[in-house]
Design a protein around this motif. Structure first.
Motif, PDB file in Angstrom:
ATOM      1  N   ARG A 145       1.032  -1.302   0.175  1.00 36.03           N
ATOM      2  CA  ARG A 145       0.100   0.128  -0.066  1.00 36.03           C
ATOM      3  C   ARG A 145       0.887   1.367   0.048  1.00 36.03           C
ATOM      4  O   ARG A 145       0.643   2.331  -0.548  1.00 36.03           O
ATOM      5  CB  ARG A 145      -1.015   0.077   1.125  1.00 36.03           C
ATOM      6  CG  ARG A 145      -2.125   1.077   1.199  1.00 36.03           C
ATOM      7  CD  ARG A 145      -3.077   0.910   2.289  1.00 36.03           C
ATOM      8  NE  ARG A 145      -3.976   1.954   2.223  1.00 36.03           N
ATOM      9  CZ  ARG A 145      -4.020   3.091   2.917  1.00 36.03           C
ATOM     10  NH1 ARG A 145      -2.769   3.243   3.795  1.00 36.03           N
ATOM     11  NH2 ARG A 145      -4.820   4.231   2.963  1.00 36.03           N
ATOM     12  N   MET A 146       2.112   1.136   0.685  1.00 39.59           N
ATOM     13  CA  MET A 146       2.973   2.529   1.002  1.00 39.59           C
ATOM     14  C   MET A 146       3.825   2.606  -0.275  1.00 39.59           C
ATOM     15  O   MET A 146       4.687   3.388  -0.144  1.00 39.59           O
ATOM     16  CB  MET A 146       3.345   2.510   2.269  1.00 39.59           C
ATOM     17  CG  MET A 146       2.472   2.609   3.357  1.00 39.59           C
ATOM     18  SD  MET A 146       1.435   4.029   3.602  1.00 39.59           S
ATOM     19  CE  MET A 146       2.702   5.310   3.822  1.00 39.59           C
ATOM     20  N   HIS A 147       4.021   1.611  -1.049  1.00 41.80           N
ATOM     21  CA  HIS A 147       5.127   1.392  -1.921  1.00 41.80           C
ATOM     22  C   HIS A 147       4.979   2.200  -3.452  1.00 41.80           C
ATOM     23  O   HIS A 147       4.392   2.957  -3.640  1.00 41.80           O
ATOM     24  CB  HIS A 147       5.359   0.064  -2.099  1.00 41.80           C
ATOM     25  CG  HIS A 147       5.915  -0.584  -0.818  1.00 41.80           C
ATOM     26  ND1 HIS A 147       4.992  -1.068  -0.015  1.00 41.80           N
ATOM     27  CD2 HIS A 147       7.056  -0.980  -0.497  1.00 41.80           C
ATOM     28  CE1 HIS A 147       5.543  -1.519   1.144  1.00 41.80           C
ATOM     29  NE2 HIS A 147       7.001  -1.502   0.466  1.00 41.80           N
ATOM     30  N   ALA A 148       6.234   2.199  -4.060  1.00 41.26           N
ATOM     31  CA  ALA A 148       6.547   2.919  -5.226  1.00 41.26           C
ATOM     32  C   ALA A 148       5.691   2.667  -6.374  1.00 41.26           C
ATOM     33  O   ALA A 148       5.279   1.441  -6.738  1.00 41.26           O
ATOM     34  CB  ALA A 148       8.078   2.810  -5.552  1.00 41.26           C
ATOM     35  N   ILE A 149       5.586   3.995  -7.080  1.00 37.19           N
ATOM     36  CA  ILE A 149       4.998   3.822  -8.443  1.00 37.19           C
ATOM     37  C   ILE A 149       5.551   4.141  -9.802  1.00 37.19           C
ATOM     38  O   ILE A 149       5.499   4.278 -10.683  1.00 37.19           O
ATOM     39  CB  ILE A 149       3.340   4.365  -8.404  1.00 37.19           C
ATOM     40  CG1 ILE A 149       3.534   5.895  -8.275  1.00 37.19           C
ATOM     41  CG2 ILE A 149       2.431   3.641  -7.558  1.00 37.19           C
ATOM     42  CD1 ILE A 149       2.292   6.845  -8.481  1.00 37.19           C
ATOM     43  N   GLN A 302       1.844  -1.750  -7.922  1.00 36.32           N
ATOM     44  CA  GLN A 302       2.456  -2.715  -7.077  1.00 36.32           C
ATOM     45  C   GLN A 302       1.278  -3.681  -6.328  1.00 36.32           C
ATOM     46  O   GLN A 302       1.647  -4.087  -5.359  1.00 36.32           O
ATOM     47  CB  GLN A 302       3.829  -2.485  -6.308  1.00 36.32           C
ATOM     48  CG  GLN A 302       4.727  -1.554  -6.814  1.00 36.32           C
ATOM     49  CD  GLN A 302       5.411  -2.336  -7.630  1.00 36.32           C
ATOM     50  OE1 GLN A 302       5.494  -3.491  -7.610  1.00 36.32           O
ATOM     51  NE2 GLN A 302       6.239  -1.491  -8.454  1.00 36.32           N
ATOM     52  N   GLY A 303       0.280  -3.503  -7.222  1.00 40.98           N
ATOM     53  CA  GLY A 303      -0.803  -4.435  -6.488  1.00 40.98           C
ATOM     54  C   GLY A 303      -1.578  -3.605  -5.460  1.00 40.98           C
ATOM     55  O   GLY A 303      -2.628  -2.980  -5.785  1.00 40.98           O
ATOM     56  N   GLY A 304      -1.303  -3.428  -4.293  1.00 38.42           N
ATOM     57  CA  GLY A 304      -1.946  -2.891  -3.292  1.00 38.42           C
ATOM     58  C   GLY A 304      -1.986  -1.530  -3.261  1.00 38.42           C
ATOM     59  O   GLY A 304      -2.585  -1.047  -2.453  1.00 38.42           O
ATOM     60  N   ASN A 305      -1.275  -0.934  -4.009  1.00 36.79           N
ATOM     61  CA  ASN A 305      -0.955   0.457  -4.186  1.00 36.79           C
ATOM     62  C   ASN A 305      -1.720   1.056  -5.717  1.00 36.79           C
ATOM     63  O   ASN A 305      -1.288   2.325  -5.786  1.00 36.79           O
ATOM     64  CB  ASN A 305       0.422   1.070  -3.897  1.00 36.79           C
ATOM     65  CG  ASN A 305       1.355   0.671  -5.155  1.00 36.79           C
ATOM     66  OD1 ASN A 305       0.954  -0.252  -5.933  1.00 36.79           O
ATOM     67  ND2 ASN A 305       2.668   1.364  -5.089  1.00 36.79           N
ATOM     68  N   ALA A 306      -2.359   0.283  -6.361  1.00 34.34           N
ATOM     69  CA  ALA A 306      -2.937   0.718  -7.425  1.00 34.34           C
ATOM     70  C   ALA A 306      -3.761   2.144  -7.494  1.00 34.34           C
ATOM     71  O   ALA A 306      -4.027   2.970  -8.278  1.00 34.34           O
ATOM     72  CB  ALA A 306      -3.947  -0.193  -7.951  1.00 34.34           C
TER      73      ALA A 306
END
Length: 327
Positions: A145-149, A302-306
């Motif tokens: 959830r908190m990760h890079a795009i 990355q999935g959870g951070n869409a």
């Protein structure tokens, strides 16, 4: 926490010499991130070299801009009259970061050096290439959830946590460092690194070097600035997405503009293509949306951070609208 020795130094020269003598030593300033890392067992220096008595905390106007010493406290910078007058974006970003108690202790140099808040990095039971090179990235395929795009690699998808660094990237700041090989300057946008194959290397500071100061060149952007930080709670939370926006507007058109994002990459993410497109355009929501869409061209979830793929451009637009509306 492992046992360690402690020493104080009072000059740049003695600080650099102390690290040169002990390869397992680290500088200690405010300690707001380093102590956490030590408690978690992520970092285990054998010696801490306390640099708080080194005279590097001044904030002063120069012929070309503002020089901020590396040991200036975040609160002191945020509340400084010169900073508020010339670079309100920096003041806004600092006030959005951490809690008042942490800002009272954290230093400018330490803020630059802070490491990711990725939970896989902090949990020594989980694989993390940043903490233990070659062990794998637990975040990939995990809770993201908190990760890079932007700018991620197959070795690391963590993000840089600083708000201050987003503003300094947008403001074209320059860092002065000194070390065993002498003094050198690093453009702020070149200081932090993308993960690539070496995510354990957060920045381009060389071993034994000490951050001395940050210089921010004068600009004409102070009238229209806004730092917008979207987070889970209003107090003491890291950004899901943040945007630093600063503009010079003449006759309704954008004469100059700076844009940078936080919470989206391994380093503060400058939006230079969007900046270039916005110049000489009218300061309208339609143009802001076009620029935001352009800025998202290479974004990848990355999935959870869409959700960031929608949140990020909306945050860019809102930051620009708020900045443009200022008198």
């Amino acid at each position: 926490m492992n046992q360690f020795s402690y020493m104080r130094v009072t000059s740049k020269e003695s600080a650099i010499a102390a690290l040169a003598k002990d390869k397992a030593a680290m500088f200690l300033a405010g300690g707001t991130n380093l102590v956490d890392l030590m408690k978690s067992g992520v970092t285990s220096p054998e010696r801490l070299v306390d640099i708080n008595n080194v005279p590097l905390a001044t904030i002063e106007e120069t012929k070309t801009g503002l020089r901020i010493g590396a040991l200036a406290k975040n609160t002191a910078v945020a509340e400084n009259a010169l900073v508020i007058k010339h670079f309100p974006l920096l003041s806004q970003a600092l006030k959005a970061g951490a809690s008042p108690q942490l800002r009272n202790m954290a230093t400018v140099g330490g803020n630059m050096m802070q490491r990711t808040r990725c939970h896989y990095f902090y949990d020594s039971a989980l694989p993390c290439n940043k903490r233990s090179p070659g062990s794998g990235c637990g975040a990939i395929g995990g809770f993201t959830r908190m990760h890079a795009i932007f700018g991620a690699s197959d070795k690391c998808i963590a993000v840089h946590p600083s708000d201050m660094c987003v503003a300094l990237t947008a403001l074209d700041a320059v860092i002065t460092v000194t070390g065993p090989k002498g003094e050198r300057k690093i453009p702020f946008g070149d200081f932090h690194r993308l993960p690539g194959d070496t995510p354990e290397q957060d920045n381009n500071l060389q071993r034994g070097e000490l951050i001395i100061a940050v210089d921010i060149p004068f600009n004409q952007l102070a009238a229209h600035t806004h730092y917008l930080k979207v987070r889970d709670r209003a107090s003491y939370a890291f950004a899901l997405v943040s945007v630093g926006a600063a503009m010079q507007i003449r006759g309704g058109n954008i004469a100059d503009v700076r844009l940078a994002m936080g919470g989206v990459a391994h380093k503060p993410w400058r939006l230079k293509e969007a900046e270039a497109w916005l110049k000489e355009k009218s300061a309208t929501e339609e143009n802001f949306r076009k620029a935001a869409s352009m800025a998202m061209a290479n974004a990848k979830s990355q999935g959870g951070n869409a959700f960031k793929l929608t949140l990020a451009p909306n945050t860019i637009v809102e930051a620009l609208k708020t900045a443009a509306a200022q008198a």
